[in-house]
Design a protein around this motif. Structure first.
Motif, PDB file in Angstrom:
ATOM      1  N   VAL A 316     112.394 132.623  23.255  1.00 55.22           N
ATOM      2  CA  VAL A 316     113.052 132.448  21.957  1.00 55.22           C
ATOM      3  C   VAL A 316     114.512 132.877  22.042  1.00 55.22           C
ATOM      4  CG1 VAL A 316     113.051 133.101  19.530  1.00 55.22           C
ATOM      5  CG2 VAL A 316     110.890 132.755  20.704  1.00 55.22           C
ATOM      6  N   ASP A 317     114.758 134.040  22.657  1.00 53.06           N
ATOM      7  CA  ASP A 317     116.130 134.530  22.778  1.00 53.06           C
ATOM      8  C   ASP A 317     117.008 133.573  23.577  1.00 53.06           C
ATOM      9  OD1 ASP A 317     115.787 136.791  21.249  1.00 53.06           O
ATOM     10  OD2 ASP A 317     115.366 138.108  22.943  1.00 53.06           O
ATOM     11  N   LEU A 318     116.403 132.866  24.513  1.00 55.19           N
ATOM     12  CA  LEU A 318     117.152 131.893  25.314  1.00 55.19           C
ATOM     13  C   LEU A 318     117.313 130.558  24.592  1.00 55.19           C
ATOM     14  CD1 LEU A 318     115.568 132.576  28.816  1.00 55.19           C
ATOM     15  CD2 LEU A 318     117.935 133.036  28.155  1.00 55.19           C
ATOM     16  N   GLY A 319     116.700 130.429  23.417  1.00 55.84           N
ATOM     17  CA  GLY A 319     116.788 129.177  22.679  1.00 55.84           C
ATOM     18  C   GLY A 319     115.804 128.126  23.125  1.00 55.84           C
ATOM     19  N   ASP A 320     114.830 128.513  23.939  1.00 51.57           N
ATOM     20  CA  ASP A 320     113.827 127.573  24.447  1.00 51.57           C
ATOM     21  C   ASP A 320     112.592 127.614  23.552  1.00 51.57           C
ATOM     22  OD1 ASP A 320     115.567 127.039  26.534  1.00 51.57           O
ATOM     23  OD2 ASP A 320     114.696 128.575  27.821  1.00 51.57           O
ATOM     24  N   ALA A 321     112.735 127.082  22.344  1.00 45.89           N
ATOM     25  CA  ALA A 321     111.677 127.201  21.347  1.00 45.89           C
ATOM     26  C   ALA A 321     110.393 126.497  21.776  1.00 45.89           C
ATOM     27  CB  ALA A 321     112.162 126.645  20.009  1.00 45.89           C
ATOM     28  N   GLY A 322     110.514 125.326  22.368  1.00 44.07           N
ATOM     29  CA  GLY A 322     109.319 124.608  22.796  1.00 44.07           C
ATOM     30  C   GLY A 322     108.528 125.385  23.822  1.00 44.07           C
ATOM     31  N   GLU A 323     109.233 125.961  24.795  1.00 39.90           N
ATOM     32  CA  GLU A 323     108.562 126.779  25.801  1.00 39.90           C
ATOM     33  C   GLU A 323     107.901 127.996  25.163  1.00 39.90           C
ATOM     34  OE1 GLU A 323     109.703 129.640  29.626  1.00 39.90           O
ATOM     35  OE2 GLU A 323     111.143 128.137  28.921  1.00 39.90           O
TER      36      GLU A 323
END
Length: 412
Positions: A316-323
């Protein structure tokens, strides 16, 4: 800038950039980032947690950090949040203020001090139970009684009892630090963590000192002092590494070692360093596999499940919401504390918010509120997520979302 009120961070940046006639590429160059990174920031996909990056953006846009992100005011300037946003730890903050046992410096030491170690131990365990449940009002009441007792005992008890009492003091101040860090009151968390370190050294238990480093690292992260947080965590890792390399390493040592890697994973993710963040998660996973089960050494709740929870948070912090959402499907946090379960649901909500799934995000936050209402009402990330969701939903915001935002004092 009242005209920016209610906007998400990304929307504020986009609005201010357009006012200055700058392109995304130009603004990205000003802060030493890529155009794609700037695009993700403006779409609220890429979080901006580091104060130095916020300051660079503010400088490039010709505004203050507080204009850019009002909730950064507490960390950047030390100003308090509005009264409506305060929580049930205010009384504990007052107990933490000043010398912990000032009267003992002036009053004669009692000659027949009787201190019930078992009773004190039970009280410390109860305090941690409240902390793990984010029951901050009850925790404040318990610690306002317990801390003075422990401070007096550490000075007045027979010499042979004092090491154990110092250890109890260390554990108690660690609980204080954890509570304040979870509610975004990082300055108080720093004070408590520092006292925990002192008490741990006096106890003669080095691993309690390492546990104090864990709490201090979280305090520094709350203050957006990531460099200091990284230094504290790395110092602990360096000390523990020779012991971890032994096949007969104690589970307590492994837990602390793994927990420090999770700290570094979170720091790397908040700074946008994908490779480092994932490498730290993998190191923590290896340690968790060696332990083989979920534990709660030094109240870190370290184990395989907590590593999976942190993998979600890092994504989430990296902006990888799908992952993050894919990873979340594989996690069963029910064996962990209410606080950890609620934090997991908060991360799930943040991921849904990045995907603009208002309904799913609201549902996750409501489930989290059932588990740990005081944490969801008071945690800065929870309130920011609620504000983001209100902004995304606009006039179609679900009533249950606006009601929760009111309970959390998250409405403009």
């Amino acid at each position: 800038m009242t005209e920016l009120e209610g906007m998400t961070l990304g929307a504020r940046i986009k609005e201010l950039r357009q006012r200055r006639g700058m392109s995304q590429k130009e603004l990205a160059a000003e802060v030493g980032r890529s155009e794609s990174w700037m695009s993700q920031v403006e779409r609220d996909v890429q979080p901006v947690e580091r104060l130095s990056v916020l300051q660079a953006l503010a400088d490039a846009l010709g505004v203050s950090v507080q204009d850019l992100r009002p909730e950064a005011r507490t960390a950047a300037t030390g100003e308090p949040e509005p009264v409506a946003a305060r929580n049930d730890l205010d009384g504990l903050r007052m107990t933490l203020t000043g010398h912990p046992a000032l009267t003992s410096l002036f009053e004669a030491r009692r000659t027949e001090a009787a201190f019930e170690i078992d009773a004190l131990t039970e009280a410390v365990d109860h305090a941690w139970t409240l902390a793990h449940a984010s029951r901050f009002k009850e925790l404040t009441e318990a610690l306002n009684d317990l801390l003075p007792r422990l401070e007096a005992a550490s000075r007045e008890a027979p010499a042979d009892q004092r090491p154990h009492i110092h250890q109890l003091r260390a554990r108690t101040y660690q609980a204080v630090a954890a509570a304040f860090a979870r509610q975004g009151e990082a300055d108080a968390a720093w004070v408590a963590a520092d006292r925990a370190l002192t008490a741990a050294e006096q106890s003669g238990h080095p691993l309690d000192v390492i546990a104090g480093h864990f709490r201090m690292a979280h305090a520094f992260m709350g203050l957006l002092h990531n460099e200091q947080a990284e230094r504290v965590a790395q110092a602990a890792i360096d000390v523990l590494r020779p012991r971890i390399e032994r096949e007969d390493s104690a589970p307590e040592e492994l837990s602390l070692f793994g927990a420090m890697h999770l700290v570094l994973a979170v720091i790397a993710a908040r700074e946008g360093s994908r490779a480092t963040a994932r490498a730290r998660i993998e190191e923590a996973r290896k340690i968790a596999d060696r332990i083989g089960t979920d534990r709660n050494d030094f109240n870190t709740e370290f184990g395989p499940t907590n590593v999976r929870l942190h993998a979600v948070s890092v994504a989430v912090d990296l902006g990888d919401a799908g992952e993050a959402l894919d990873l979340a499907k594989e996690v069963d946090p029910s064996g962990l504390s209410p606080e950890r379960q609620a934090r997991f649901l908060l991360d799930v909500a943040r991921a849904h918010a990045q995907r603009r799934h208002v309904g799913e995000a609201t549902a996750a936050l409501l489930r989290a509120e059932q588990l740990a209402p005081e944490m969801i009402h008071g945690h800065p990330r929870s309130r920011q997520t609620l504000r983001d969701l209100i902004q995304l939903a606009g006039r179609r915001a679900p009533e249950e979302l606006t009601a929760l935002a009111r309970r959390a004092a998250a409405l403009p």
